[in-house]
Design a protein around this motif. Structure first.
Motif, PDB file in Angstrom:
ATOM      1  N   HIS A 206      31.842  36.278  28.201  1.00  0.00           N
ATOM      2  CA  HIS A 206      30.832  36.156  27.377  1.00  0.00           C
ATOM      3  C   HIS A 206      30.849  34.693  25.896  1.00  0.00           C
ATOM      4  CE1 HIS A 206      27.476  37.451  24.335  1.00  0.00           C
ATOM      5  NE2 HIS A 206      28.349  37.562  23.926  1.00  0.00           N
TER       6      HIS A 206
ATOM      7  N   TYR B 148      35.310  39.420  38.321  1.00  0.00           N
ATOM      8  CA  TYR B 148      34.660  38.564  37.173  1.00  0.00           C
ATOM      9  C   TYR B 148      33.226  38.382  38.284  1.00  0.00           C
ATOM     10  CZ  TYR B 148      39.444  39.347  35.677  1.00  0.00           C
ATOM     11  OH  TYR B 148      40.947  39.205  34.914  1.00  0.00           O
ATOM     12  N   LEU B 149      32.145  38.248  37.332  1.00  0.00           N
ATOM     13  CA  LEU B 149      31.235  37.812  37.429  1.00  0.00           C
ATOM     14  C   LEU B 149      31.277  35.941  37.215  1.00  0.00           C
ATOM     15  CD1 LEU B 149      28.897  40.342  35.190  1.00  0.00           C
ATOM     16  CD2 LEU B 149      29.100  39.792  38.283  1.00  0.00           C
ATOM     17  N   ASN B 150      31.838  36.105  36.101  1.00  0.00           N
ATOM     18  CA  ASN B 150      31.591  34.238  35.964  1.00  0.00           C
ATOM     19  C   ASN B 150      33.113  33.566  35.640  1.00  0.00           C
ATOM     20  OD1 ASN B 150      31.993  35.553  33.707  1.00  0.00           O
ATOM     21  ND2 ASN B 150      30.130  34.536  32.260  1.00  0.00           N
TER      22      ASN B 150
ATOM     23  N   THR C 266      32.794  40.403  32.844  1.00  0.00           N
ATOM     24  CA  THR C 266      31.966  39.216  32.651  1.00  0.00           C
ATOM     25  C   THR C 266      32.701  38.462  31.342  1.00  0.00           C
ATOM     26  OG1 THR C 266      29.710  38.025  31.959  1.00  0.00           O
ATOM     27  CG2 THR C 266      30.063  39.550  30.968  1.00  0.00           C
TER      28      THR C 266
END
Length: 64
Positions: free
Chosen positions: A58, A30-32, A56
């Motif tokens: 969004h 996961y990016l965030n 991610t």
């Protein structure tokens, strides 16, 4: 199936399509953090029929 067609799909939809074509997901990164919709941003084939996904979250900033 071209696995690049999974890019930008919601995570659950991507999992379903990959499963239908015989792919298994070895890892999800996961990016965030949430909130938002989980979208696929990168796919890496690590072995035949085995992939890693980068996700991610969004958040749609457009108010309806």
């Amino acid at each position: 199936m071209d696995i690049n067609n999974i890019l930008a799909l919601d995570l659950e939809e991507a999992k379903t399509k990959l499963n239908n074509f015989g792919y298994s997901i070895t890892e999800i990164k996961y990016l965030n953090k949430p909130p938002g919709k989980a979208k696929v941003v990168r796919i890496k084939e690590v072995a035949p029929q085995k992939i890693e996904l980068l996700i991610t979250y969004h958040k749609d900033l457009i108010d309806a």
